[in-house]
Each structure stands twice: as C-alpha cells, then as structure tokens.
Design an enzyme around this catalytic site. Structure first.
Site, PDB file in Angstrom:
ATOM      1  N   ASP A   1      -0.224   6.053  -7.036  1.00 17.21           N
ATOM      2  CA  ASP A   1      -1.200   7.136  -6.958  1.00 17.21           C
ATOM      3  C   ASP A   1      -0.793   8.238  -7.930  1.00 17.21           C
ATOM      4  OD1 ASP A   1      -2.314   5.661  -4.998  1.00 17.21           O
ATOM      5  OD2 ASP A   1      -1.852   7.007  -3.346  1.00 17.21           O
TER       6      ASP A   1
ATOM      7  N   HIS B   1       1.246  11.175  -2.502  1.00 17.92           N
ATOM      8  CA  HIS B   1       0.078  10.982  -1.648  1.00 17.92           C
ATOM      9  C   HIS B   1      -0.682  12.304  -1.660  1.00 17.92           C
ATOM     10  CE1 HIS B   1      -2.262   8.637   0.998  1.00 17.92           C
ATOM     11  NE2 HIS B   1      -1.978   9.290   2.104  1.00 17.92           N
TER      12      HIS B   1
ATOM     13  N   ARG C   1      -9.073  -6.610  -2.827  1.00 22.45           N
ATOM     14  CA  ARG C   1      -7.898  -5.920  -2.284  1.00 22.45           C
ATOM     15  C   ARG C   1      -8.330  -5.143  -1.045  1.00 22.45           C
ATOM     16  NH1 ARG C   1      -5.615  -0.710  -2.776  1.00 22.45           N
ATOM     17  NH2 ARG C   1      -3.360  -0.696  -2.452  1.00 22.45           N
TER      18      ARG C   1
ATOM     19  N   HIS D   1       0.854  -1.193   0.000  1.00 15.70           N
ATOM     20  CA  HIS D   1       0.000   0.000   0.000  1.00 15.70           C
ATOM     21  C   HIS D   1       0.888   1.241   0.000  1.00 15.70           C
ATOM     22  CE1 HIS D   1      -2.424   3.101   2.326  1.00 15.70           C
ATOM     23  NE2 HIS D   1      -3.188   2.850   1.270  1.00 15.70           N
ATOM     24  N   ASN D   2       0.503   2.235  -0.811  1.00 13.29           N
ATOM     25  CA  ASN D   2       1.315   3.465  -0.915  1.00 13.29           C
ATOM     26  C   ASN D   2       2.793   3.110  -1.064  1.00 13.29           C
ATOM     27  OD1 ASN D   2      -0.948   5.051  -0.711  1.00 13.29           O
ATOM     28  ND2 ASN D   2      -0.645   5.603   1.426  1.00 13.29           N
TER      29      ASN D   2
ATOM     30  N   GLU E   1      -4.258   4.331  -8.705  1.00  5.57           N
ATOM     31  CA  GLU E   1      -5.262   5.257  -8.195  1.00  5.57           C
ATOM     32  C   GLU E   1      -5.138   6.528  -9.022  1.00  5.57           C
ATOM     33  OE1 GLU E   1      -5.955   7.622  -4.089  1.00  5.57           O
ATOM     34  OE2 GLU E   1      -5.770   5.438  -3.882  1.00  5.57           O
TER      35      GLU E   1
ATOM     36  N   GLU F   1       1.173  -0.204  -5.469  1.00  3.97           N
ATOM     37  CA  GLU F   1       0.211   0.873  -5.664  1.00  3.97           C
ATOM     38  C   GLU F   1       0.895   2.094  -6.259  1.00  3.97           C
ATOM     39  OE1 GLU F   1      -3.490   2.965  -3.315  1.00  3.97           O
ATOM     40  OE2 GLU F   1      -1.737   2.394  -2.146  1.00  3.97           O
TER      41      GLU F   1
END
Length: 820
Positions: free
Chosen positions: A319, A332, A586, A287-288, A366, A317
């Site tokens: 973003d 982020h 997920r 994540h991130n 994302e 991930e």
C-alpha cells in the site's frame, strides 16, 4: 531438530550494523548450521564440530554495543565457534524459537542427534529438579503426571525397581531412565501389528517386512535390498541386525519416522505440472503484508515480506502513500500503523523473492500517491528489480493464453490499476477510477467471456452511428485539433465498455447511455463545427490519476472484497467459476476485520479463485488451512486446480456437483494417541488434571463434502490413549478437500483444544501412519487410512461392515454412513 532443519528467520547482528535478516537452518545431515541468502553461498556455514559454546541472552560484546532496549533478552543467543572463538549473535522473533535453537545446539554438541534421544534427554533434565543428574521416585511421579500418564503407583514402582540396576539404589541415571521409559511406553498397538505380519514372532524378517510394506502401506517396487536397509537403519539390537530382522524397538522407530508420516514425503518438493496458464493455479497470497498485527495500531516491517516470501507466499500487497522528501511510504492509510519506505520494501522483496523457489511473485500495489511519487515508485521498481520485472513478454508470445509459472520463473509481476490502451505514449498521466474494478461488476455478472462479444457489438453500433453523423455534417477529423476522431471516441469509451454493462441504449439525437450498478456514463455527441465528446460520471467517487510508468502488467487480475466475493459465490457460483477459468481473481478480507482476522479461504477456492489473500500475521485455523493447501506442491505457492475447475462447467454448491465422476470413500481408523499434552491454555498448566482426550476428523472442501466425525472420550490418559474407532467420508471432489485432525480434552464444561494437523487429501499416505500435531515434537495420533472409488450409489462403509461380519473378524467401530 525438525524445527531447526525447517529453518528459522533470525536477525544476525554485526558490528556497526542494524542487523541482517537471514534464514538459519540445520542441514539434512545435522552436521552444520547454514543461512541464506549469502554471498558466500556454500561457505555460509558453521560446522557443529566447531562449536565451542552457546549462551542465552545479550551476553556478547556485540549485544552490549547495541542499545539495551532494542531486543528482548529471551529472544537473543550467541554461538561461539572456531579456533578464535568467533561469535554469531542472533535474535529470534519469539522466546520459544530461541530456546529451541539453544537446546538443540547444546544437544548436538553433546553428540545427541536423533529426535527421540533429544526429547528423552530434555525430559530427563526438566524432571531432575535438584540438578544432581539422578531421578528419584517422587520426581518420576511428578514427571508422569506432567506427561499425562495415569498408571497405578504399584506398577510405576515395579518398573522403577527393574530399571534401577546400578549400585546406587533408589535413583535412576539417564541410561536407567531410558530403560524405564521404554518399559513404560511399549506400544501394544505396534506390537500386535508386528505379530500379525511375523507369524506371532517378536521380530520381522526382511521378507515379512516387505509383505507389510506392500499390503498395508501400499508401497510398490519394494525390493529385498530396501527392506535390509530399513533394518540396518532402524534396528537397535546388534543381534537382530546380524540376523537381518527387525525387533519391536526397531519397528517402533521405523513407524515413528518421517517415512511413515501421514504426509506424502514426495510432496515436500514440487510435484505438479507447472506449464499450465496462471489461471489454472491456486496462488498463495498475503493481505496487508507489511503489518505485524492489527489494522489500526500495529507496526509495519519489511521483515514481514522476507518471512512470507520464504514461507511460500507468491502474492504480496504493497500500500503506497506520499511520503516526505519525495519518497513514497508503505502503510495502512488513515490509521496509526507505522510507516516504512517503499524502497526498503522493494529491496526486501528483491532479496527474498526467490530464495526458496523461482516461481513468479505478484506485487499487488494499492496506489494512493501523487503523480510525482508514482514516478518514484516506477523508478525504484525498475532500478531494484531490473530484469526480474515482467513487462508482458510471455503474454505477447501467445495473447490468447496466460503464461505459465514455469515460463515466468524469476519474474516479478505488478498487479495494479492499468491505464487504457489508447493513452498517448507521451502523456504525463491518465485517469483511472478510485474504485476497485471488481466492485464495479454489476448484478448480472456478465464477465469477460461475454464482455468481448458485447464490446464488439457496441463498438460496431457506435461506428455506424458516427459514420452516419459525420457524413451528414461533413466534419473532418483534422479540422480542429480538439475534436475527437471516431477512433479516439471508441478509445474514450474503452474503459466504460470494459466494465460490465447492463444496458446500452442509443438515443435518436446521438447520445448513448451506459448504465451499470447505479452509475451512469453519458457521451454526448454535438454536431457543430467540430465533433466533441464529453464523459460524465454521476454518483461515483472522484477519479484518480496514474502515471504511465506505473500502469499494471497486462495479466488480467480483478480484486474482490470479501463481501462482494461472498455474494457472487452464493448467487453466481457457476459463472464465477467459469470466469476464473480465463483470468485471475484476488479476494481480500473485509475492511471490518480490524483485528487482522481471516475468512475461510476454502469458500473461494471452491469457485476457482486463485489469489485468496489472508493476513499471514494472524495464525489460527484459516492460516492452517492455507499452509496445508500449499504444502501439497512443495510449499511453492502454486497448486494446480482440479481439471473440472479449469475447463467445463459445474455448480460447486450442488449436492452432486459432478455426477459423472467417481467419488472417493475415505476411511480412517483412529487407533491410538502418543504423548498428548495438556491444552496450551490450561489454567493449572502441568499441575492440572490428566486430560480426557478424543479425536475429531473434519473434511473441508466443497459444501457437500464438509463433514466431521469424532471418537469417544478416553478418561485420564494423554500418554497412550487407545480408541480403535473408524470414521468414513464420501468426497465428491477430493482434489480440493483438506483433512483436519483435531485432538480435544473433554471436561465437564465443554472441551479444550490440544492440537491439530491439517493435510490436503491428495497428500495423504495410505496404511498405518502417524499424524504429528503441528508445532509439537512428540505428540501424535496413530491411524490407518484407506481410500476407495465409489461408482453410483455403492457404499463401501456398509460393504465393509457386511464383509467383516460374514468373515467373522472385528472391523472396529464404523460410524453410520450419512448418505445411506
């Protein structure tokens, strides 16, 4: 040495370059340093024999050419090698890694290659305070305190004098210190074990060794040749080698080797069926991924992608936000974290995705970009990944079943929002919801299996209704280019239908109402000169638009926030598990975890969730569980789910979730500890009191299986504490269970953490095994492991105690069975 052989990611500096991130590692023969990736492939190595010297800090010319503030000196070192004194200038992520490599390389250059000798040499040098190459009795006393050894001074002095055999009395050379250390560290537990299988002799013959391996270690196909090989490899004394026997030193060396580790060595490689559908696997997920720390202020770095991918992570991930000069950025959103370009992220992923294994990598994108920069994202994906980019060929071969990891080797899968299938091929953009699709699932949780039937019913009802209306009004589709055909209307409702609808009501005047989770969708049909339809969404976030070139892959993946997933686990666990048998889910951490902390992944593995995303940048208990989970299949990032999770139905929260299946009884005898250090957070460090250790064993699995037991406390002994206690556990679904060994230091206030090792139940080795604490070279606990099947209410623990008492031998302490 084991750390160096596992590999360390470092920055390799070059003239006029910002540096290259590479994985450097010591080869299996400890004869050369290698790195990857490299265009030179097999030539990318430096032999240990060619090393001239290793220097710490920023001492080389190349380091001097780089800005002084760029690198922490404690993380820098240089290897000089070859006839022309070429330099390899490296930067590690922390000072401990640099020190490990510098020390290890220097010992290899000195001809010290085995782990025990390396540790011995390092310990000797650290104890030699005045650097004269000798240890006096006071230095020995200080060393023993540091090693947590609490022996009477009279005993220490006696062993010191026995080891001090040269002309220079009162001090020990390194060779004499080695003798002293062996006398001090004679393992009584191993000596008694050897005596038990050697008819009370001080050595084992090849036949006796074979008997031990078959009976206790549960090894099959033990040949006389294999036993002779063990003796030749591990025996120290030449006389014993010539006689073909294994003495106590050789036996100790063998029992402390990786062969007798608690972790199954075969599981260092892929050992599971990799031809099942993707939904049948747990998949290591991040994540991130770009963040190095917290969610508000930390840096974003492409290095994080290189690191997690090489560590076995298979879902990362990204973003994406609009950036300057038309180039999308990764960051982020709405925070002060730094930005990196999307292109650099994709280049890094392309470089490191398949360095350690070829199983598919999933990009969870994302997307917050404008249509123009979305097109740039799609361009970068196609140009950089090329043929690696998966566009659904495997699914097209069999639309009813997701493809397997094997069928997708070397492929990059894109997980992102997906445009509805009815969108025109030449459309510039399409509307998608800003909301995560998983958050739109309503309380009744009618998932894909029931959604297909529901969709057909609704579409059929709509078609009949519209046919009737069209006949009545005699309106043709081609009369007005702005009108919706029946097919177009059905397509327009596709997005709403795909969501989980609670109610579908058809009203008499041709308006039908779709209600889901406090959101209402209205399609009003007006019978005028043309057939028109409008879609209104009330009380929902503004729609966003997606470029067709960035529409996600055809593989079904739903994302669930931690909060939403937790609710589903506790309220709809059985349906959630069934849902995960057909498509991927997920789970990502709550937005409130601004410190990048992690939830317990086991909660979601228990209901079959595949992509349980963790903050890899935050080490600790949860990441330790994650590592243990995926080590069971060669750290490949894919672990096959248990059969009952892939087919059928059961409630993982029940007290007896699988009553028809046999249970497993895990019995662990915790015998002793070796060289347990003081707690890392000890305020007084090496000068603190000698620890009072105890061991805790914890089971992490289905709720009914979660349990922990602990031994008594041994006072003032971290060097060789002895417990000789047995703990036992009943496991209903051992395939998902993790076994966690923890060592604690008991103190008057509470307890201090010393170290841990977590191993998947399926990777446990039976018999006498050493459990080396994670991240520590010498610290271990010595255990004996047995596993038994339980049918019905039969309890092995009580049976074991009964048989022990009848036969008259001491079984050791057995904790009372909680189920009886």
């Amino acid at each position: 040495m084991s750390v160096m052989q596992s590999g360390t990611q470092m920055v390799k500096l070059k003239n006029g370059s910002k540096g290259l991130v590479r994985l450097f590692y010591l080869d299996e023969h400890r004869s050369c340093i290698r790195w990857r990736p490299s265009r030179k492939s097999e030539k990318a190595k430096i032999t240990i024999d060619s090393l001239y010297k290793v220097t710490e800090g920023r001492q080389s010319d190349i380091f001097h050419r780089h800005a002084e503030g760029n690198f922490d000196p404690s993380c820098c070192f240089t290897i000089y090698h070859g006839n022309h004194m070429e330099s390899l200038d490296l930067v590690t992520s922390n000072a401990e890694e640099a020190r490990t490599w510098v020390t290890g390389l220097r010992y290899l250059m000195a001809g010290i290659s085995d782990e025990d000798s390396l540790w011995m040499k390092q310990t000797f040098e650290e104890a030699d305070k005045n650097g004269d190459g000798l240890l006096n009795i006071e230095e020995i006393y200080q060393l023993l305190h540091k090693l947590n050894v609490n022996l009477p001074r009279r005993k220490v002095k006696q062993m010191f004098q026995e080891a001090d055999t040269d002309d220079q009395q009162g001090t020990l050379t390194f060779e004499e210190f080695s003798v002293f250390y062996k006398m001090m560290s004679l393992r009584r537990d191993l000596y008694l074990l050897l005596m038990c299988f050697s008819e009370k002799k001080d050595h084992l013959t090849a036949e006796e060794l074979g008997n031990f391996l078959r009976v206790e270690q549960k090894m099959s196909n033990v040949t006389p040749e294999h036993c002779v090989d063990i003796i030749n490899k591990f025996e120290v004394a030449e006389e014993n080698k010539q006689n073909g026997v294994l003495g106590i030193e050789g036996f100790t060396s063998y029992m402390r080797s990786p062969v007798c580790d608690v972790f199954n060595p075969q599981h260092n490689d892929v050992n599971q069926d990799m031809d099942q559908p993707l939904c049948n696997y747990f998949i290591a997920s991040s994540h991130n991924t770009y963040l190095t720390g917290d969610q508000l202020l930390s840096h974003s770095k492409t290095d994080m992608y290189a690191w997690v991918l090489q560590a076995g992570c298979r879902c990362v991930e990204v973003d994406c936000w609009d950036g300057p000069d038309g180039e999308p950025m990764v960051q982020h959103g709405y925070t002060l974290t730094s930005k990196i370009t999307f292109k650099s992220v994709i280049e890094t992923i392309n470089k490191y995705a398949f360095v350690n294994n070829e199983f598919p990598v999933i990009l969870s994108i994302e997307n917050h970009c404008s249509i123009q920069q979305q097109k740039k994202i799609a361009q970068h994906l196609k140009e950089i990944f090329g043929d690696k980019l998966d566009v659904g060929e495997a699914l097209n071969k069999d639309p009813k079943q997701l493809p397997s990891p094997n069928s997708l080797k070397g492929k990059i899968l894109i997980k992102g929002k997906r445009l509805p299938p009815y969108l025109s091929a030449d459309a510039e953009e399409g509307e998608v919801s800003d909301d995560d699709s998983a958050d739109e699932i309503e309380d009744d949780f009618k998932l894909k299996n029931s959604m297909v039937r529901l969709q057909h019913q609704v579409e059929s009802h709509i078609r009949k209704k519209l046919d009737s209306l069209m006949k009545e009004s005699q309106i043709g589709d081609k009369e007005d280019t702005d009108s919706f055909s029946i097919r177009a209307l059905l397509r327009a409702t596709h997005e709403g239908l795909q969501r989980n609808l609670r109610k579908v009501k058809f009203l008499e005047y041709g308006c039908f109402f779709l209600e889901e989770n406090k959101k209402a969708f209205f399609i009003k049909i007006c019978c005028k000169s043309t057939l028109q339809a409008r879609l209104f969404q009330e009380h929902a976030s503004n729609p966003s638009f997606l470029a067709p070139s960035l529409s996600g892959s055809p593989y079904n993946v739903l994302s669930f926030s931690e909060t939403r997933a937790q609710h589903l686990v506790h309220q709809r666990s059985e349906r959630f598990l069934t849902f995960n048998q057909r498509q991927l889910s997920r789970i990502y951490p709550s937005a409130y975890r601004i410190d990048s902390s992690n939830f317990n992944p086991q909660t979601y593995w228990n209901v079959g969730c595949q992509l349980v995303a963790l903050n890899y940048q935050t080490d600790g208990r949860m990441m330790q569980l994650n590592r243990a989970k995926f080590m069971a299949n060669g750290a490949s990032g894919y672990v096959l789910k248990p059969g009952p999770m892939c087919k059928g139905s059961f409630n993982p929260l029940n007290d007896d979730p699988l009553p028809a299946n046999p249970k497993k009884q895990l019995v662990i005898k915790i015998i002793s500890g070796q060289q347990l250090p003081k707690p890392p957070d000890s305020m007084l460090g090496d000068r603190g009191e000698i620890i009072d250790p105890f061991v805790e064993v914890e089971i992490i699995g289905l709720p009914v299986d979660c349990c922990k037991e602990q031994t008594r406390v041994v006072d003032d002994n971290g060097f060789n504490p002895v417990w000789e206690e047995t703990v036992s556990f009943t496991l209903h679904m051992p395939e998902v269970a993790l076994v966690r060994f923890l060592v604690w230091d008991h103190d008057p206030i509470g307890r201090d953490f010393v170290g841990q090792r977590t191993v998947a139940f399926s990777s446990l080795m039976p018999g006498y095994r050493h459990v080396y604490l994670e991240g520590m070279t010498e610290a271990s606990i010595f255990v004996h492991i047995t596993v038994h099947d339980i049918y019905g209410k039969f309890c092995f623990v009580n049976y074991y105690v009964l048989v022990s008492s009848v036969l008259g031998f001491k079984a050791g302490f057995v904790s009372s069975c909680k189920k009886c």
